[in-house]
Scaffold this active site. Structure first.
Site, PDB file in Angstrom:
ATOM      1  N   GLU A 221      34.481  65.141  49.215  1.00 12.59           N
ATOM      2  CA  GLU A 221      35.065  66.156  50.082  1.00 12.59           C
ATOM      3  C   GLU A 221      35.644  65.569  51.366  1.00 12.59           C
ATOM      4  O   GLU A 221      36.613  66.105  51.914  1.00 12.59           O
ATOM      5  CB  GLU A 221      34.002  67.202  50.441  1.00 12.59           C
ATOM      6  CG  GLU A 221      33.382  67.921  49.254  1.00 12.59           C
ATOM      7  CD  GLU A 221      34.345  68.883  48.599  1.00 12.59           C
ATOM      8  OE1 GLU A 221      35.172  69.471  49.314  1.00 12.59           O
ATOM      9  OE2 GLU A 221      34.271  69.045  47.377  1.00 12.59           O
TER      10      GLU A 221
ATOM     11  N   ASP B 221      45.635  74.580  50.451  1.00 14.05           N
ATOM     12  CA  ASP B 221      45.257  74.930  49.078  1.00 14.05           C
ATOM     13  C   ASP B 221      45.195  76.438  48.848  1.00 14.05           C
ATOM     14  O   ASP B 221      44.701  76.886  47.818  1.00 14.05           O
ATOM     15  CB  ASP B 221      43.902  74.299  48.729  1.00 14.05           C
ATOM     16  CG  ASP B 221      42.765  74.841  49.582  1.00 14.05           C
ATOM     17  OD1 ASP B 221      43.043  75.570  50.562  1.00 14.05           O
ATOM     18  OD2 ASP B 221      41.597  74.546  49.266  1.00 14.05           O
TER      19      ASP B 221
ATOM     20  N   THR C  15      39.447  75.391  55.960  1.00  6.92           N
ATOM     21  CA  THR C  15      38.324  74.787  55.259  1.00  6.92           C
ATOM     22  C   THR C  15      37.498  74.050  56.299  1.00  6.92           C
ATOM     23  O   THR C  15      38.048  73.303  57.108  1.00  6.92           O
ATOM     24  CB  THR C  15      38.824  73.814  54.187  1.00  6.92           C
ATOM     25  OG1 THR C  15      39.485  74.557  53.162  1.00  6.92           O
ATOM     26  CG2 THR C  15      37.682  73.032  53.566  1.00  6.92           C
TER      27      THR C  15
END
Length: 271
Positions: A56, A74, A79
């Site tokens: 990640e 995305d 995020t």
């Protein structure tokens, strides 16, 4: 539930007798050990956190990721944090609500109306320009760090370990479940964790149903790769191919160290 950039640095139970017959006493001993240990063992959990962070965030320092936040394009909005909580997938909203229940008036509380509005979209409306800076400020608060830990466990880690133990798979298998839930979530769509598991069950039985653990985990990883390839943002499957598959080929069902793997072209080692 974050999605890494593609091509960039970003982010058991075989029976003892059966294992002895197939692979000899060494494998049987390791498998029996795996039966006693779970991914929730503190040392194994630390390994799991590092493995996920390598994929990640291209780093083994998972605790440095409390402050992480960006929009990686995305379709999930912002995020952020240790497991990739997203403003567009509800888990970030749940996290900030938990933090606010525990610590009213925190740096992120004022964004709750906006987080509710953008949930399910990639919108930043009501979050810009201050949200990223305030997230990083909140990440210095031990209460927010604990909230991230708790939501990670509630939504992702604990369900993965629980299902893995129910299926009779050991530490590596439980990790494959955990990594899948982190990336795909556990919703009702065809690429969710539950759907990946059902696809695997159509090809092989887990140990709890009398199946061979390695065979089942290969089927699960096959199903996982299929799911990843359904979305361009997930189509680099190296976190399976050059990490989890490596451990499985080595019959390291207990995730014993040392561990060496690659993700998105980066090499990692845990001694």
């Amino acid at each position: 539930m974050r999605t890494p950039h593609i091509g960039t640095s970003r982010r058991t139970l075989l029976t003892l007798i059966g294992a002895s017959l197939v692979a000899g006493p060494l494998i049987a001993t390791q498998t029996a050990t795996a039966a006693l240990a779970g991914l929730d063992d503190p040392a194994k959990k630390e390994i799991a956190m590092k493995l996920v962070s390598s994929a990640e965030n291209s780093s083994l320092d998972w605790k440095a990721q409390y402050k992480y936040i960006e929009d990686i394009g995305d379709g999930r909005g912002y995020t952020a944090g240790i497991i990739g909580f997203c403003s567009g997938t509800h888990d970030m909203l749940d996290l900030v609500e938990l933090y606010t229940r525990r610590k009213p008036g925190n740096a992120l509380a004022r964004y709750l109306p906006a987080l509710r509005e953008v949930d399910g979209s990639d919108s930043h409306e009501g979050l810009d320009p201050g949200f990223p800076a305030d997230w990083r400020r909140a990440a210095q608060d031990s209460a927010f760090q604990q909230a991230q830990n708790d939501e990670r466990d509630r939504v992702y880690f604990n369900p993965a370990v629980r299902q893995g133990k129910t299926d009779g798979i050991g530490v590596l298998g439980q990790f494959t479940y955990y990594d899948a839930i982190v990336m795909h979530g556990d919703g009702g769509d065809s690429t969710s964790f539950g759907s990946i598991r059902r696809r695997a069950l159509a090809q092989a039985r887990p140990p709890a149903q009398g199946g061979d653990e390695v065979t089942y985990l290969n089927a699960f990883l096959d199903a996982r790769v299929w799911a990843m390839k359904q979305e361009e943002a997930h189509s680099d499957t190296s976190r399976v191919d050059t990490a989890q598959r490596v451990f499985l080929r080595n019959r390291n069902l207990n995730l014993n160290t040392p561990l060496d793997w690659k993700v998105y072209g980066d090499s990692f080692h845990i001694g």
